[in-house]
Motif scaffolding. Structure first.
Motif, PDB file in Angstrom:
ATOM      1  N   HIS A 149      29.175 -40.002 -20.320  1.00 52.66           N
ATOM      2  CA  HIS A 149      30.097 -38.902 -20.019  1.00 52.66           C
ATOM      3  C   HIS A 149      31.508 -39.447 -19.836  1.00 52.66           C
ATOM      4  O   HIS A 149      31.696 -40.640 -19.558  1.00 52.66           O
TER       5      HIS A 149
ATOM      6  N   PHE B 253      18.884 -32.114 -19.249  1.00 61.44           N
ATOM      7  CA  PHE B 253      19.773 -32.848 -20.149  1.00 61.44           C
ATOM      8  C   PHE B 253      19.469 -34.344 -20.118  1.00 61.44           C
ATOM      9  O   PHE B 253      18.934 -34.871 -19.147  1.00 61.44           O
ATOM     10  N   ALA B 254      19.859 -34.976 -21.222  1.00 60.91           N
ATOM     11  CA  ALA B 254      19.769 -36.445 -21.370  1.00 60.91           C
ATOM     12  C   ALA B 254      18.348 -36.922 -21.069  1.00 60.91           C
ATOM     13  O   ALA B 254      17.381 -36.308 -21.541  1.00 60.91           O
ATOM     14  N   SER B 255      18.200 -37.973 -20.276  1.00 64.91           N
ATOM     15  CA  SER B 255      16.878 -38.592 -20.075  1.00 64.91           C
ATOM     16  C   SER B 255      15.911 -37.673 -19.340  1.00 64.91           C
ATOM     17  O   SER B 255      14.696 -37.896 -19.400  1.00 64.91           O
TER      18      SER B 255
ATOM     19  N   MET C 289      29.847 -34.325 -21.714  1.00 60.36           N
ATOM     20  CA  MET C 289      28.520 -34.916 -21.565  1.00 60.36           C
ATOM     21  C   MET C 289      27.996 -35.252 -22.965  1.00 60.36           C
ATOM     22  O   MET C 289      27.944 -34.388 -23.833  1.00 60.36           O
TER      23      MET C 289
ATOM     24  N   ILE D 251      31.406 -29.466 -19.562  1.00 63.91           N
ATOM     25  CA  ILE D 251      31.176 -28.637 -18.381  1.00 63.91           C
ATOM     26  C   ILE D 251      32.427 -28.629 -17.528  1.00 63.91           C
ATOM     27  O   ILE D 251      33.235 -29.555 -17.558  1.00 63.91           O
TER      28      ILE D 251
ATOM     29  N   ARG E  84      15.026 -34.914 -20.237  1.00 62.09           N
ATOM     30  CA  ARG E  84      14.237 -34.199 -21.252  1.00 62.09           C
ATOM     31  C   ARG E  84      12.987 -34.978 -21.668  1.00 62.09           C
ATOM     32  O   ARG E  84      12.028 -34.379 -22.143  1.00 62.09           O
TER      33      ARG E  84
ATOM     34  N   GLN F 132      34.285 -32.170 -17.991  1.00 62.87           N
ATOM     35  CA  GLN F 132      33.509 -33.394 -18.198  1.00 62.87           C
ATOM     36  C   GLN F 132      32.762 -33.254 -19.521  1.00 62.87           C
ATOM     37  O   GLN F 132      32.033 -32.280 -19.733  1.00 62.87           O
TER      38      GLN F 132
ATOM     39  N   HIS G 121      28.840 -25.915  -9.619  1.00 65.12           N
ATOM     40  CA  HIS G 121      28.266 -27.135  -9.033  1.00 65.12           C
ATOM     41  C   HIS G 121      27.587 -26.813  -7.714  1.00 65.12           C
ATOM     42  O   HIS G 121      28.159 -26.117  -6.874  1.00 65.12           O
TER      43      HIS G 121
ATOM     44  N   LEU H 105      24.637 -41.049 -14.023  1.00 61.42           N
ATOM     45  CA  LEU H 105      24.994 -42.142 -14.931  1.00 61.42           C
ATOM     46  C   LEU H 105      26.081 -42.982 -14.280  1.00 61.42           C
ATOM     47  O   LEU H 105      27.084 -42.449 -13.831  1.00 61.42           O
TER      48      LEU H 105
ATOM     49  N   PHE I 114      21.531 -32.731 -14.819  1.00 60.54           N
ATOM     50  CA  PHE I 114      21.938 -33.922 -15.567  1.00 60.54           C
ATOM     51  C   PHE I 114      21.606 -35.159 -14.729  1.00 60.54           C
ATOM     52  O   PHE I 114      21.816 -35.147 -13.518  1.00 60.54           O
TER      53      PHE I 114
ATOM     54  N   TYR J 291      23.044 -42.034 -23.448  1.00 58.75           N
ATOM     55  CA  TYR J 291      23.815 -40.982 -22.793  1.00 58.75           C
ATOM     56  C   TYR J 291      25.107 -41.513 -22.188  1.00 58.75           C
ATOM     57  O   TYR J 291      25.200 -42.679 -21.805  1.00 58.75           O
TER      58      TYR J 291
ATOM     59  N   HIS K 267      28.276 -31.604 -24.671  1.00 58.00           N
ATOM     60  CA  HIS K 267      28.588 -30.409 -23.887  1.00 58.00           C
ATOM     61  C   HIS K 267      29.812 -30.699 -23.041  1.00 58.00           C
ATOM     62  O   HIS K 267      29.971 -31.801 -22.533  1.00 58.00           O
TER      63      HIS K 267
ATOM     64  N   LEU L  64      24.056 -27.771 -11.832  1.00 62.83           N
ATOM     65  CA  LEU L  64      24.822 -26.530 -11.980  1.00 62.83           C
ATOM     66  C   LEU L  64      23.887 -25.341 -11.861  1.00 62.83           C
ATOM     67  O   LEU L  64      22.807 -25.334 -12.455  1.00 62.83           O
TER      68      LEU L  64
ATOM     69  N   ASP M 243      24.981 -36.807 -25.421  1.00 60.07           N
ATOM     70  CA  ASP M 243      23.558 -37.134 -25.582  1.00 60.07           C
ATOM     71  C   ASP M 243      23.367 -37.561 -27.031  1.00 60.07           C
ATOM     72  O   ASP M 243      23.319 -36.718 -27.935  1.00 60.07           O
TER      73      ASP M 243
END
Lengths: 74, 280
Positions: free
Chosen positions: B196, A8-10, B259, B270, A12, B257, A52, A71, A68, B194, B268, A47, B261
């Motif tokens: 969250h 996910f996010a960066s 998320m 989660i 990728r 949470q 988790h 952040l 993920f 990004y 998403h 996950l 993008d």
């Protein structure tokens, strides 16, 4: 064993969104991150099958791992 | 009927009271703008500035917001938009906390920054802005860094706390203080495309879960930076959470949470507690 990895996010960037990969038995989440050259310090939510986990979690056949990035900006 | 109530009756348009009459009432009856607003709402009228809040927020809800106090920790990328939106929404008292002054690298995204106020305290700029856009709102500027030592004092009296910080360590400390003070915390974080958002209720250890892998330092925002649109979006989502918490309505992101993008344009939700609601 086959594990589905979702990024996910960066994470990728230059990699992929989702891929099913063959790993040796005993592979941990940290091992997967290492093979993908994801710095440990950037790992945020991890996950396995929607639960988790920590980086030391050992994966098994058929798992789905979602990673993920960490952040913290504001 | 008091002279004040007669004035309201004579000047109201339906259930709305225009800004010019609110100012006049304030002058004529020797009240502050905030006291006038309280009295207008208490008499079943709506200051006309809030007329487009209606249907979304009832008159009693508007009164509830005006009687509320919200602490915003950080007045940078997230905090600027959060404070602006809380003030326009009509939250009566905002505690704005930040130790920093504006620097040039803030100008790409921080709402209250401008070339003219580089070097000025962010909380002072917030005060100037809020006095301009909604003088009925009281903004309390606190030019200090949040810490576990001053946290209880800074957050005292707030119904909701909003996380607009930029370090993970202080976010975790803030979450702990909120838990000990039994106050909900709306959390948002950003980096690059990004972000969250989640809301920690006092019984939950949400931020401990989110940041369980964190050991030290910053997240990916350190290399990705922060463009203008990500803080604006995440701040708005945080304010929507605050609004629901203050009104006791809707479904907050408790145990969940969101998320975001913006590069892939995907969102998403989660499950933070590790259950089965994760959709990623």
């Amino acid at each position: 064993m086959k594990v589905t990895v979702k990024l996910f996010a960066s994470f990728r960037t230059g990699r992929f969104d989702i891929e099913t990969v063959d790993y040796p038995a005993g592979t941990t989440v940290a091992d997967v991150a290492d093979r993908l050259e994801l710095p440990q310090s950037e790992l945020g939510i991890m996950l396995v099958n929607s639960r988790h986990v920590k980086a030391g979690h050992v994966l098994i056949e058929g798992d789905t791992l979602a990673l993920f990035p960490l952040l913290g900006g504001g | 009927m008091s002279a004040f109530q007669v004035f309201l009756k004579e000047h109201a348009d339906g259930d709305l009271l225009a800004w010019e009459h609110q100012l006049e009432a304030s002058r004529r009856f020797g009240l502050t703008i905030a006291e006038t607003e309280e009295a207008i709402l208490g008499n079943g009228l709506l200051p006309a500035r809030y007329q487009r809040n209606r249907q979304t927020i009832s008159l009693s809800g508007q009164q509830e917001l005006f009687r509320s106090q919200v602490a915003v920790i950080g007045c940078g990328g997230l905090g600027g938009y959060i404070i602006e939106e809380l003030a326009r929404l009509g939250v009566g008292r905002i505690i704005a906390i930040d130790p920093d002054v504006f620097e040039e690298h803030n100008l790409n995204r921080q709402l209250f920054s401008s070339p003219a106020n580089l070097g000025q305290a962010k909380v002072e700029a917030a005060l100037t802005r809020i006095n301009e856009i909604n003088p009925a709102v009281t903004l309390v500027p606190v030019q200090a860094a949040f810490s576990p030592e001053n946290g209880a004092e800074l957050l005292f009296g707030s119904q909701v706390v909003v996380d607009a910080l930029d370090t993970i360590q202080v976010r975790i400390e803030l979450a702990d203080v909120c838990r000990s003070m039994n106050v909900p915390l709306v959390h948002g974080a950003i980096g690059g495309w990004y972000g969250h958002v989640t809301t920690q209720f006092p019984d939950d250890d949400t931020l401990q879960t989110i940041y369980r892998s964190w050991k030290s330092g910053k997240g990916v925002e350190q290399s990705l930076g922060n463009p203008s649109f990500t803080p604006a979006l995440v701040a708005s989502l945080e304010v929507a959470e605050v609004c629901k918490l203050l009104l006791g309505q809707g479904t907050p992101l408790r145990g969940r949470q969101l998320m975001i993008d913006l590069f892939s344009m995907e969102m998403h939700v989660i499950n933070i507690q590790g259950g089965n609601r994760e959709t990623a």
